[in-house]
Enzyme design. Structure first.
Site, PDB file in Angstrom:
ATOM      1  N   GLY A 212       0.839  -1.203   0.000  1.00  0.00           N
ATOM      2  CA  GLY A 212       0.000   0.000   0.000  1.00  0.00           C
ATOM      3  C   GLY A 212       0.864   1.240   0.000  1.00  0.00           C
ATOM      4  N   ASN A 213       0.255   2.386   0.269  1.00  0.00           N
ATOM      5  CA  ASN A 213       1.047   3.622   0.385  1.00  0.00           C
ATOM      6  C   ASN A 213       0.363   4.551   1.382  1.00  0.00           C
ATOM      7  OD1 ASN A 213      -0.824   5.496  -1.113  1.00  0.00           O
ATOM      8  ND2 ASN A 213      -0.440   3.986  -2.730  1.00  0.00           N
TER       9      ASN A 213
END
Ligand code: CTP
Length: 402
Positions: A212-213
């Site tokens: 993810g980020n």
């Protein structure tokens, strides 16, 4: 959410029996989140007290040019009042006040404020049947509308005289919805549909882990709200985000992965007029999804990645009438990189964030942007809150559309 939320409404009350209904009117405006100030003609105080209205509006009520406080006389500045308001409403508006508004007579604070107001002015007449039918009243209504004022027509019913017919002030609930609908019908994005992507995407590695980020979704959610506040119907396709949005014109579609965001974006794209892709979509995903939790058995672990579909580029290929906007988050050669993304992905505009700028990017409440259009014109903005940046982005798009 009402279009009246956060708006400043100046309510002018004149001397008709319907004045008693204005207590409810004030309450309805306040309930919708508007701020209300009341001015009254001196004679209207025979029908409803300033104390009732100041209590409900939580603001002083004025009816004279001067107020006495201790020994000092204070000027009730009608120019300030007129400029303060986002909308002015004169309700009830008597035949006497209507004719003075036509001629520009200004022998009380309400009329002087009306003449000073630059905002839209709504007026809701109330009078007896024959007075409402009189040619001079009809002429006043026409003249006032030709000046740009907005008539909220009187309704039919039993009047104070006992006669039955037209002349009754519209009911407070109807006045409020009339004003809301009137504002909505004039919003620049009324009738337009907007697709927005926001937040991060999560690409599953196994049933418990993902790539993810740090995108929070704040920027995209702020843009969704700014567009909806200007009348657009918004399809907000959001990756996993804690952001909340409450707006009758925003439809939230929650997705997790880049593939789900791709599918949802393509589902809505054909029917929208504007698409703004602000999501921080993962560029890669694990090539193989482990069906069971990966155990800590080996000394090292390699996960093979494969590119996700580029949603923006795919929409750029199929776009027809849509105005397509992308985002570019860059660390170096910012303008050049953004311009090449704009051309490569066939965009109408790109919003550039540079991570070189303090206060810009993912984890902040602020952002600093440059908008580049398809003729490669650049427009840079100051560091602002994401809410203000969202308004700038929407306003720039509106300018390009008209
Ligand atoms: N975008 C997208 N789908 C992807 C990747 C990106 O729709 N799979 C969109 C983003 O929402 C953004 C724009 O493309 O509007 C730019 O994304 P960015 O990651 O900055 O650019 P990339 O083209 O992925 O190039 P790079 O990561 O090499 O800078």
């Amino acid at each position: 959410m009402s279009v009246l939320r956060g708006k400043k409404i100046l309510l002018g009350i004149t001397a008709g029996i319907a004045a008693y209904k204005t207590a409810n009117l004030v309450r309805l405006f306040i309930k919708l989140g508007a701020e209300v100030k009341v001015i009254m003609t001196p004679a209207s105080k025979d029908f409803i007290t300033p104390l009732t209205l100041s209590t409900l509006s939580k603001n002083p009520v004025h009816s004279a040019f001067y107020s006495k406080e201790d020994e000092n006389e204070l000027w009730n500045n009608h120019v300030d009042l007129g400029l303060w308001a986002d909308y002015m409403l004169i309700a009830p508006a008597t035949a006497n006040t209507l004719s003075k508004m036509v001629s520009g007579t200004c022998n009380n604070l309400l009329l002087a404020t009306y003449l000073s107001a630059k905002c839209p002015v709504y007026f809701a007449p109330a009078m007896d049947l024959d007075m409402y039918q009189h040619p001079s009243t009809k002429q006043s209504l026409e003249k006032l509308q030709s000046f740009g004022n907005i008539l909220i027509p009187a309704t039919s019913g039993e009047l104070a005289s006992g006669l039955v017919g037209e002349g009754r002030m519209a009911a407070p609930e109807d006045i409020v919805s009339f004003i809301e609908n009137n504002i909505l019908s004039k919003l620049p994005l009324k009738g337009k549909k907007v697709l927005l992507t926001a937040g991060p995407t999560y690409e599953a590695i196994d049933p418990v882990r993902f790539i993810g980020n740090h995108s929070s979704g704040k920027m995209g959610f702020a843009i969704a709200k700014a567009a909806a506040n200007l009348g657009a119907e918004v399809y907000l396709i959001s990756g996993p985000s804690h952001q909340q949005i409450q707006h009758s014109l925003v439809h939230r579609i929650d997705v997790v992965s880049a593939e789900e965001m791709y599918q949802a974006s393509h589902q809505y794209f054909n029917e929208v007029d504007i698409a703004i892709l602000s999501a921080a979509v993962a560029d890669y995903k694990p090539k193989n999804l482990a069906t069971q939790k990966i155990k800590k058995t080996a000394a090292s672990l390699e996960i093979q990645l494969t590119p996700t579909k580029d949603i923006l580029a795919s929409l750029g290929k199929i776009k027809k009438h849509q105005f397509l906007v992308g985002f570019a988050l860059e660390t170096h050669n910012e303008i050049q990189n953004a311009k090449s993304k704009l051309e490569k992905k066939n965009l109408d505009a790109i919003v550039l964030n540079s991570l070189q700028d303090k206060g810009a990017g993912f984890a902040t409440d602020t952002n600093k942007i440059t908008i580049i259009d398809k003729d490669l014109n650049e427009k840079s903005f100051e560091l602002k809150s994401k809410v203000a940046v969202a308004e700038d982005i929407i306003n720039e798009i509106i300018k390009k559309l008209v």
